[in-house]
Design a protein around this motif. Structure first.
Motif, PDB file in Angstrom:
ATOM      1  N   ASP A  44       0.886  -1.162   0.000  1.00 41.91           N
ATOM      2  CA  ASP A  44       0.000   0.000   0.000  1.00 41.91           C
ATOM      3  C   ASP A  44       0.922   1.209   0.000  1.00 41.91           C
ATOM      4  O   ASP A  44       1.390   1.643   1.051  1.00 41.91           O
ATOM      5  N   THR A  46       1.128   4.266   0.212  1.00 45.99           N
ATOM      6  CA  THR A  46       0.606   5.560   0.678  1.00 45.99           C
ATOM      7  C   THR A  46       1.208   5.878   2.036  1.00 45.99           C
ATOM      8  O   THR A  46       0.625   6.603   2.830  1.00 45.99           O
ATOM      9  N   TYR A  47       2.354   5.276   2.337  1.00 51.96           N
ATOM     10  CA  TYR A  47       2.856   5.294   3.704  1.00 51.96           C
ATOM     11  C   TYR A  47       4.311   5.748   3.762  1.00 51.96           C
ATOM     12  O   TYR A  47       5.210   4.991   4.118  1.00 51.96           O
ATOM     13  N   GLU A  51       6.676   3.263   2.000  1.00 45.79           N
ATOM     14  CA  GLU A  51       6.329   2.997   0.594  1.00 45.79           C
ATOM     15  C   GLU A  51       5.370   4.080   0.163  1.00 45.79           C
ATOM     16  O   GLU A  51       4.348   4.300   0.803  1.00 45.79           O
ATOM     17  N   TRP A  84      -4.180  -1.054   1.049  1.00 43.77           N
ATOM     18  CA  TRP A  84      -3.994  -1.748   2.335  1.00 43.77           C
ATOM     19  C   TRP A  84      -4.869  -3.001   2.470  1.00 43.77           C
ATOM     20  O   TRP A  84      -4.350  -4.097   2.710  1.00 43.77           O
ATOM     21  N   SER A 101       5.036  -3.773   3.582  1.00 41.19           N
ATOM     22  CA  SER A 101       4.173  -2.595   3.626  1.00 41.19           C
ATOM     23  C   SER A 101       4.103  -2.010   5.036  1.00 41.19           C
ATOM     24  O   SER A 101       3.038  -1.618   5.486  1.00 41.19           O
ATOM     25  N   ALA A 102       5.256  -1.982   5.709  1.00 36.97           N
ATOM     26  CA  ALA A 102       5.301  -1.484   7.099  1.00 36.97           C
ATOM     27  C   ALA A 102       4.321  -2.267   7.977  1.00 36.97           C
ATOM     28  O   ALA A 102       3.670  -1.696   8.850  1.00 36.97           O
ATOM     29  N   ILE A 103       4.209  -3.565   7.728  1.00 33.93           N
ATOM     30  CA  ILE A 103       3.204  -4.386   8.408  1.00 33.93           C
ATOM     31  C   ILE A 103       3.712  -4.872   9.768  1.00 33.93           C
ATOM     32  O   ILE A 103       4.741  -5.552   9.852  1.00 33.93           O
ATOM     33  N   THR A 104       2.986  -4.533  10.805  1.00 33.14           N
ATOM     34  CA  THR A 104       3.331  -4.965  12.154  1.00 33.14           C
ATOM     35  C   THR A 104       3.014  -6.445  12.338  1.00 33.14           C
ATOM     36  O   THR A 104       1.924  -6.904  11.980  1.00 33.14           O
ATOM     37  N   ARG A 109      -2.758 -11.355  13.428  1.00 33.19           N
ATOM     38  CA  ARG A 109      -2.428 -11.585  12.011  1.00 33.19           C
ATOM     39  C   ARG A 109      -1.733 -12.926  11.816  1.00 33.19           C
ATOM     40  O   ARG A 109      -1.884 -13.558  10.762  1.00 33.19           O
ATOM     41  N   GLN A 148      -5.899   5.011  10.029  1.00 36.86           N
ATOM     42  CA  GLN A 148      -6.063   4.218   8.805  1.00 36.86           C
ATOM     43  C   GLN A 148      -6.753   2.921   9.203  1.00 36.86           C
ATOM     44  O   GLN A 148      -6.346   2.252  10.163  1.00 36.86           O
ATOM     45  N   THR A 151      -5.451  -0.915  10.862  1.00 40.39           N
ATOM     46  CA  THR A 151      -4.040  -0.834  11.244  1.00 40.39           C
ATOM     47  C   THR A 151      -3.933  -1.050  12.756  1.00 40.39           C
ATOM     48  O   THR A 151      -4.933  -1.004  13.480  1.00 40.39           O
ATOM     49  N   THR A 152      -2.705  -1.211  13.211  1.00 38.45           N
ATOM     50  CA  THR A 152      -2.487  -1.346  14.653  1.00 38.45           C
ATOM     51  C   THR A 152      -2.799  -0.029  15.360  1.00 38.45           C
ATOM     52  O   THR A 152      -3.088  -0.026  16.545  1.00 38.45           O
ATOM     53  N   ASP A 192       1.936   4.941  13.035  1.00 38.67           N
ATOM     54  CA  ASP A 192       3.357   4.648  13.257  1.00 38.67           C
ATOM     55  C   ASP A 192       4.164   5.932  13.393  1.00 38.67           C
ATOM     56  O   ASP A 192       4.038   6.855  12.578  1.00 38.67           O
ATOM     57  N   TYR A 222       7.981  -4.594  12.310  1.00 31.94           N
ATOM     58  CA  TYR A 222       7.480  -4.873  10.963  1.00 31.94           C
ATOM     59  C   TYR A 222       8.102  -6.175  10.453  1.00 31.94           C
ATOM     60  O   TYR A 222       9.266  -6.476  10.747  1.00 31.94           O
TER      61      TYR A 222
HETATM   62  N1  ARG Z   1       2.182  -0.717  11.064  1.00 28.95           N
HETATM   63  C1  ARG Z   1       0.764  -0.560  10.956  1.00 28.95           C
HETATM   64  C2  ARG Z   1       0.090  -1.899  10.834  1.00 28.95           C
HETATM   65  O1  ARG Z   1       0.710  -2.852  10.503  1.00 28.95           O
HETATM   66  C3  ARG Z   1       0.354   0.313   9.789  1.00 28.95           C
HETATM   67  C4  ARG Z   1       0.916  -0.070   8.478  1.00 28.95           C
HETATM   68  C5  ARG Z   1       0.284   0.631   7.306  1.00 28.95           C
HETATM   69  N2  ARG Z   1       1.063   0.385   6.129  1.00 28.95           N
HETATM   70  C6  ARG Z   1       0.766   0.925   4.938  1.00 28.95           C
HETATM   71  N3  ARG Z   1       1.604   0.699   3.946  1.00 28.95           N
HETATM   72  N4  ARG Z   1      -0.292   1.618   4.773  1.00 28.95           N
HETATM   73  O2  ARG Z   1      -1.080  -2.016  11.062  1.00 28.95           O
END
Ligand code: ARG
Length: 270
Positions: A44, A46-47, A51, A84, A101-104, A109, A148, A151-152, A192, A222
């Motif tokens: 995604d 937009t972050y 990314e 997302w 994607s900066a995914i926690t 999950r 968002q 998200t976390t 974040d 992440y």
């Molecule tokens: N780190 C947070 C999560 O995993 C937000 C990540 C949102 N990443 C993005 N590319 N929009 O929930």
């Protein structure tokens, strides 16, 4: 005459040898390294700074990390900006091979997806107008909070104000959530730290500040995310340790964040 024919003989002999060499060399190469398919990696974009699109091209810390990892692991890939929610849908349906994607990484999950070793330490923080009275997570009670969706940041806010609290405003991207704040439709954004800190810094005219609350928000890590049972995990975990050990990770981290990462702490999470 004699000299010439000897020379011609040697030349022909050398030519035949080199032709054989090339032939056997390439066939040995292809059988030793079976052709891997091109991976579909989704995000995604937009972050920022992880990314985002810069003149239509996906750019960011994650993008550089992915490039380095794929090189180490020996994979070709295509990075596709899908959004997302579709990131999760694609991995669930196995139409994509992986996401960065900066995914926690979290236990919720992990029920549905597999994760790599952690590659980044983050925490949620609160973005508010400079003159806001909000000083902590607890102060979010009774306030309108933009996040968002899924998200976390959303989960963290739900823990404070209650799961179905209508004061939580959910948006498709963090940029839309921030726009809600700057246009006066929300009192705070939770996301974040790196993302909102960069936004506040790059937009001084918006008069925003970032609130840290270590009690309200836990450290998060992440990871690359895969469909459950993915065979890629082992290859890319190896690659993560390679770029930790050979300095590539530190180089990319410094390029984006101007500080040195604590690789030892990240490795300790494995
Ligand atoms: N780190 C947070 C999560 O995993 C937000 C990540 C949102 N990443 C993005 N590319 N929009 O929930």
């Amino acid at each position: 005459m004699k000299k010439f024919s000897v020379l011609a003989f040697v030349l022909v002999f050398v030519l035949i040898l080199s032709a054989c060499g090339a032939g056997s060399g390439s066939s040995a190469g292809s059988s030793a390294a079976p052709k891997k398919k091109t991976l579909r990696i989704v995000d995604d974009a937009t972050y920022a700074p992880f990314e985002y699109l810069d003149k239509g091209k996906i750019t960011g810390f994650d993008v550089d990390i992915m490039k380095a990892l794929a090189k180490e692991a020996g994979y070709k890939y295509q990075l596709v900006n899908v959004g997302w929610d579709p990131v999760f849908a694609e991995l669930k349906n196995k139409t994509a091979d992986m996401s960065i994607s900066a995914i926690t990484i979290n236990s919720d999950r992990e029920k549905t997806y597999d994760f790599s070793y952690p590659y980044f330490l983050s925490t949620n923080k609160i973005l508010v107008p400079k003159n806001s009275s909000i000083k902590s997570g607890a102060d979010l009670k009774g306030k309108r909070i933009a996040v968002q969706t899924a998200t976390t940041g959303q989960t963290a806010v739900e823990k404070i104000v209650g799961k179905n609290n209508p004061s939580i405003k959910r948006f498709k991207t963090i940029n839309l959530a921030i726009m809600e704040l700057t246009s006066g439709g929300a009192d705070a954004v939770v996301a974040d730290n790196t993302v909102i800190e960069q936004y506040a810094k790059n937009n001084p005219g918006k008069n925003l500040k970032v609130i840290t609350d270590k009690k309200a928000f836990d450290p998060e890590f992440y990871g690359l995310m895969y469909p459950k049972g993915s065979k890629l995990r082992a290859d890319f975990n190896k690659a993560i340790n390679k770029i930790y050990d050979n300095g590539t990770y530190t180089k990319i981290y410094k390029k984006w964040f101007k500080v040195t990462p604590n690789v030892k702490d990240l490795k300790a999470q494995q």
